[in-house]
Design an enzyme around this catalytic site. Structure first.
Site: not given
Length: 399
Positions: A107, A131, A226, A325-326
């Site tokens: 603003e 605010c 990949w 990772g997983g």
């Protein structure tokens, strides 16, 4: 006035207007005959068209404020992203957005961009409630009142407990006309990470992975790592530039030796690189410890993901990207710590050894995590799927 169906005031019958839709007494209508059936004067129809025109204008200028806000995505944490435009005679005369924490708010930037005395006909559009407290900057409500603005349009109320609704009240008490709730959903989603963090103290968690069609994070041992295309990886790097931290497990560091940087995003603010390890045995020469961003690497040994997230929240980290990772992705899912999922699907079935979300899984299907607000984006031969987690009430396993 008295209509054929009872006492009704011309303006009072309009419950709300959204875009081109108007709702009267619970009914949606665009029909002139509908108003005749209520015995309304033509003046009411004119008033309703004026309201519809005002709603369309509000949405148009709020979209401009949203566009301005998005210029600083990923740059303002731990503050929210905010944009503002000043409109005079139905034209945008000034713009502004919050650039970084500690910099002037949207603003104020907008009002300074105008640089002159604000005319009475001016309207300030801002995506988030101004605010009303002193922090690194003075309250925006004070500056708005001092500038002499007569009308302010706000996208959404700030969920920050220190501000929530207070800014609106202060502006109204100063005699300013305030309209709240224009494109609320879009304005709110812009700060989904900040909104969670400022209320709970914990960061917003995004689980991201590149996955094969058979749910694997890897190819067969010895092959290229990949699964997704270069286009998908560029898209993921843009996401990195919008979060405060990236979290991986120790195995990812040992096997992939990742950089975990936002390399392709313009003016990227590099995220924290966070490693979770049980043993503390990590390769000393890994990129995370030797590159020019080494001071942005944190290691947590023997800590649960929940504990790590709590600590990161105390460090003013508002958003976290889980990249694997997983095992870690599975634990996060089992612990119901994931707020949003962003999965990149490659057009391949690899049969690789690492599953995307192994974990314990749901004891019964009713306990499974569901995704809402699902989005799909095609990236070459890959598909990016996003969704927000919805965790149902837990049900016991049937005997």
């Amino acid at each position: 006035m008295l209509g054929s169906k009872g006492p009704i005031l011309n303006r009072a019958v309009v419950q709300y207007v959204t875009g081109r839709r108007i709702f009267v007494e619970g009914h949606e209508t665009k029909s002139h005959n509908f108003f005749r059936s209520w015995g309304l004067l033509p003046r009411a129809w004119v008033d309703i068209h004026l309201l519809m025109s005002l709603a369309r204008s509000d949405e148009r200028f709020m979209r401009a404020a949203l566009k301005e806000a998005r210029r600083a995505l990923g740059q303002t944490s731990p503050n929210p992203v905010v944009g503002a435009v000043l409109v005079i005679d139905n034209r945008i005369s000034a713009k502004g957005h919050h650039r970084h924490a500690g910099c002037p708010h949207a603003e104020i930037v907008c009002l300074r961009d105008f640089g002159n005395t604000i005319p009475a006909a001016a309207t300030l559009y801002v995506t988030l409630e101004p605010c009303s407290t002193t922090g690194r900057t003075s309250p925006c409500t004070d500056e708005i009142i001092k500038a002499g603005l007569k009308t302010v349009v706000i996208g959404t109320v700030d969920v920050n407990p220190r501000h929530a609704g207070r800014g609106v009240t202060l502006l109204q008490d100063a005699g300013i006309k305030v309209r709240v709730g224009v494109l609320t959903e879009e304005c709110t989603s812009l700060n989904e990470a900040f909104n969670k963090w400022i209320v709970t103290g914990r960061p917003f968690v995004v689980a991201k992975c590149g996955m094969s069609l058979d749910g694997r994070l890897t190819r067969r041992p010895g092959e290229s790592r990949w699964i997704t295309s270069a286009a998908a990886r560029r898209h993921a790097h843009a996401l990195r530039a919008q979060v405060d931290a990236i979290v991986v497990g120790a195995a990812t560091v040992r096997i992939d030796n990742p950089r975990l940087t936002a390399r392709n995003a313009q003016q990227a603010r590099q995220p924290w690189r966070v490693v979770l390890t049980r043993s503390g045995k990590l390769p000393r020469h890994a990129r995370l410890f030797t590159d020019r961003f080494a001071e942005r690497t944190l290691v947590y040994r023997g800590k649960s993901l929940r504990t790590v997230l709590t600590d990161l929240g105390k460090r003013n980290v508002t958003s976290v990207l889980l990249e694997g990772g997983g095992e870690m992705l599975g634990q996060a899912l089992d612990a119901r710590l994931i707020d949003k999922v962003q999965v990149y699907l490659g057009p391949i079935l690899t049969g690789g050894p690492v599953l995307a979300f192994p974990g314990r899984g749901a004891s019964v299907t009713q306990n499974a995590v569901h995704l809402d607000r699902i989005g799909y984006q095609k990236l070459g031969q890959n598909v990016c799927i996003t969704g927000y987690s919805r965790f149902p009430e837990r049900h016991p396993r049937p005997e």
